[in-house]
Design a protein around this motif. Structure first.
Motif, PDB file in Angstrom:
ATOM      1  N   ALA A  24       0.695  -1.201   0.002  1.00 43.86           N
ATOM      2  CA  ALA A  24      -0.034  -0.015   0.030  1.00 43.86           C
ATOM      3  C   ALA A  24       0.760   1.380  -0.018  1.00 43.86           C
ATOM      4  N   ALA A  25       2.044   1.180   0.852  1.00 41.52           N
ATOM      5  CA  ALA A  25       2.846   2.328   0.747  1.00 41.52           C
ATOM      6  C   ALA A  25       3.514   2.535  -0.757  1.00 41.52           C
ATOM      7  N   GLU A  26       3.733   1.733  -1.360  1.00 44.66           N
ATOM      8  CA  GLU A  26       4.271   1.691  -2.661  1.00 44.66           C
ATOM      9  C   GLU A  26       3.223   2.111  -3.622  1.00 44.66           C
ATOM     10  N   ILE A  27       2.074   1.762  -3.386  1.00 44.27           N
ATOM     11  CA  ILE A  27       0.836   2.242  -4.222  1.00 44.27           C
ATOM     12  C   ILE A  27       0.680   3.808  -3.913  1.00 44.27           C
ATOM     13  N   VAL A  28       0.669   4.188  -2.604  1.00 45.52           N
ATOM     14  CA  VAL A  28       0.452   5.538  -2.382  1.00 45.52           C
ATOM     15  C   VAL A  28       1.793   6.500  -3.090  1.00 45.52           C
ATOM     16  N   ARG A  29       3.095   5.942  -3.023  1.00 44.74           N
ATOM     17  CA  ARG A  29       4.050   6.504  -3.738  1.00 44.74           C
ATOM     18  C   ARG A  29       3.589   6.720  -5.040  1.00 44.74           C
ATOM     19  N   LEU A  30       3.468   5.731  -5.917  1.00 39.58           N
ATOM     20  CA  LEU A  30       3.361   5.718  -7.199  1.00 39.58           C
ATOM     21  C   LEU A  30       2.202   6.344  -7.593  1.00 39.58           C
ATOM     22  N   ARG A  31       1.292   6.374  -6.831  1.00 41.09           N
ATOM     23  CA  ARG A  31      -0.101   7.309  -7.239  1.00 41.09           C
ATOM     24  C   ARG A  31       0.340   8.545  -7.107  1.00 41.09           C
ATOM     25  N   ALA A  32       1.025   9.204  -6.226  1.00 43.13           N
ATOM     26  CA  ALA A  32       1.426  10.595  -6.087  1.00 43.13           C
ATOM     27  C   ALA A  32       2.408  11.050  -7.099  1.00 43.13           C
ATOM     28  N   ASP A  33       3.271  10.108  -7.674  1.00 43.30           N
ATOM     29  CA  ASP A  33       4.436  10.342  -8.517  1.00 43.30           C
ATOM     30  C   ASP A  33       3.384  10.464  -9.904  1.00 43.30           C
ATOM     31  N   GLY A  45       3.088  20.739 -20.006  1.00 44.04           N
ATOM     32  CA  GLY A  45       3.593  20.227 -21.337  1.00 44.04           C
ATOM     33  C   GLY A  45       4.996  19.136 -21.147  1.00 44.04           C
ATOM     34  N   SER A  46       5.390  19.524 -19.963  1.00 44.80           N
ATOM     35  CA  SER A  46       6.593  18.501 -19.752  1.00 44.80           C
ATOM     36  C   SER A  46       6.783  18.339 -18.363  1.00 44.80           C
ATOM     37  N   SER A  47       7.694  17.595 -17.734  1.00 41.36           N
ATOM     38  CA  SER A  47       7.747  17.421 -16.522  1.00 41.36           C
ATOM     39  C   SER A  47       9.482  16.920 -16.136  1.00 41.36           C
ATOM     40  N   ALA A  48       9.804  17.408 -15.183  1.00 41.92           N
ATOM     41  CA  ALA A  48      11.293  16.794 -14.764  1.00 41.92           C
ATOM     42  C   ALA A  48      11.202  15.314 -14.326  1.00 41.92           C
ATOM     43  N   MET A  49       9.656  14.620 -14.147  1.00 38.79           N
ATOM     44  CA  MET A  49       9.822  13.279 -13.898  1.00 38.79           C
ATOM     45  C   MET A  49       9.567  12.474 -15.083  1.00 38.79           C
ATOM     46  N   GLY A  50       9.596  13.016 -16.349  1.00 35.21           N
ATOM     47  CA  GLY A  50       9.484  12.480 -17.639  1.00 35.21           C
ATOM     48  C   GLY A  50       8.247  12.711 -18.196  1.00 35.21           C
ATOM     49  N   GLY A  51       8.182  11.979 -19.120  1.00 38.68           N
ATOM     50  CA  GLY A  51       7.039  11.989 -20.169  1.00 38.68           C
ATOM     51  C   GLY A  51       5.908  10.801 -20.226  1.00 38.68           C
ATOM     52  N   ARG A  52       5.373  10.631 -21.417  1.00 35.81           N
ATOM     53  CA  ARG A  52       4.445   9.876 -21.528  1.00 35.81           C
ATOM     54  C   ARG A  52       4.694   8.208 -21.028  1.00 35.81           C
ATOM     55  N   PRO A  53       6.128   7.941 -21.534  1.00 32.73           N
ATOM     56  CA  PRO A  53       6.501   6.671 -21.522  1.00 32.73           C
ATOM     57  C   PRO A  53       6.682   6.374 -19.757  1.00 32.73           C
ATOM     58  N   GLU A  54       7.109   7.439 -19.173  1.00 32.79           N
ATOM     59  CA  GLU A  54       7.121   7.324 -17.547  1.00 32.79           C
ATOM     60  C   GLU A  54       5.960   7.403 -16.918  1.00 32.79           C
ATOM     61  N   ALA A  55       4.944   7.978 -17.568  1.00 36.02           N
ATOM     62  CA  ALA A  55       3.780   7.879 -17.014  1.00 36.02           C
ATOM     63  C   ALA A  55       2.946   6.454 -17.175  1.00 36.02           C
ATOM     64  N   LYS A  56       3.138   6.010 -18.447  1.00 30.82           N
ATOM     65  CA  LYS A  56       2.618   4.554 -18.685  1.00 30.82           C
ATOM     66  C   LYS A  56       3.494   3.456 -17.812  1.00 30.82           C
ATOM     67  N   ALA A  57       4.732   3.741 -17.473  1.00 29.98           N
ATOM     68  CA  ALA A  57       5.484   2.713 -16.566  1.00 29.98           C
ATOM     69  C   ALA A  57       4.915   3.196 -15.235  1.00 29.98           C
ATOM     70  N   GLU A  59       1.635   3.696 -14.288  1.00 32.46           N
ATOM     71  CA  GLU A  59       0.458   3.095 -14.417  1.00 32.46           C
ATOM     72  C   GLU A  59       0.676   1.474 -14.443  1.00 32.46           C
ATOM     73  N   ALA A  60       1.585   1.060 -15.121  1.00 29.41           N
ATOM     74  CA  ALA A  60       1.804  -0.358 -15.159  1.00 29.41           C
ATOM     75  C   ALA A  60       2.167  -1.099 -13.698  1.00 29.41           C
ATOM     76  N   ARG A  61       3.220  -0.089 -13.213  1.00 27.01           N
ATOM     77  CA  ARG A  61       3.628  -0.654 -11.799  1.00 27.01           C
ATOM     78  C   ARG A  61       2.599  -0.622 -10.803  1.00 27.01           C
ATOM     79  N   LEU A  62       1.690   0.517 -11.004  1.00 26.27           N
ATOM     80  CA  LEU A  62       0.414   0.456 -10.212  1.00 26.27           C
ATOM     81  C   LEU A  62      -0.344  -0.855 -10.474  1.00 26.27           C
ATOM     82  N   GLN A  63      -0.520  -1.218 -11.596  1.00 28.21           N
ATOM     83  CA  GLN A  63      -1.360  -2.334 -11.760  1.00 28.21           C
ATOM     84  C   GLN A  63      -0.738  -3.522 -11.300  1.00 28.21           C
ATOM     85  N   GLU A  64       0.675  -3.724 -11.415  1.00 29.26           N
ATOM     86  CA  GLU A  64       1.221  -4.709 -10.727  1.00 29.26           C
ATOM     87  C   GLU A  64       0.946  -5.134  -9.356  1.00 29.26           C
ATOM     88  N   HIS A  65       0.919  -4.024  -8.480  1.00 30.61           N
ATOM     89  CA  HIS A  65       0.659  -4.069  -7.123  1.00 30.61           C
ATOM     90  C   HIS A  65      -0.634  -4.288  -6.887  1.00 30.61           C
TER      91      HIS A  65
END
Length: 123
Positions: A24-33, A45-57, A59-65
């Motif tokens: 759950a703690a990891e889900i909360v962190r991923l959800r916030a990120d 239009g951009s983020s220091a955290m990445g772009g669409r590929p990072e957003a998809k990643a 989402e995929a990690r959230l789904q895994e959890h």
């Protein structure tokens, strides 16, 4: 019996709580990120955290959890806040042992038909 039909005793559900809290703690962190990244992409239009590929990643990690929970037979009822139910029986009735992020332990249940509004403390 498949995991979707699994019923937990209070002891079984509580034994899973260290792993539930960690995931759950990891889900909360991923959800916030993901929320921050998505906001940046939509507003700037951009983020220091990445772009669409990072957003998809994210989402995929959230789904895994989330899949880990469903594989255990635990029902995920909400992601924000993170809320899970453990199917169980109490007094011959179908109930859900429920836990929401931030709670220190599994200490609540509700009749299956009532949902969160019917929460009562476990004795």
């Amino acid at each position: 019996m498949t995991t979707s039909e699994r019923e937990f005793t209070i002891a079984q559900a509580r034994a899973l709580m260290p792993e539930v809290r960690a995931k759950a703690a990891e889900i909360v962190r991923l959800r916030a990120d993901l929320a921050e990244l998505t906001l940046d992409l939509h507003t700037a239009g951009s983020s220091a955290m990445g772009g669409r590929p990072e957003a998809k990643a994210y989402e995929a990690r959230l789904q895994e959890h989330v899949t880990w929970f469903t594989d255990q037979g635990i029902e995920v009822k909400g992601l924000a806040p993170f809320l899970v139910d453990f199917p169980a029986r109490r007094g011959g009735r179908s109930v859900r042992l429920c836990w929401i992020e931030g709670e220190p332990e599994l200490a609540w249940y509700h009749l299956t038909e009532l949902g969160f509004a019917g929460r009562r403390p476990l004795d």
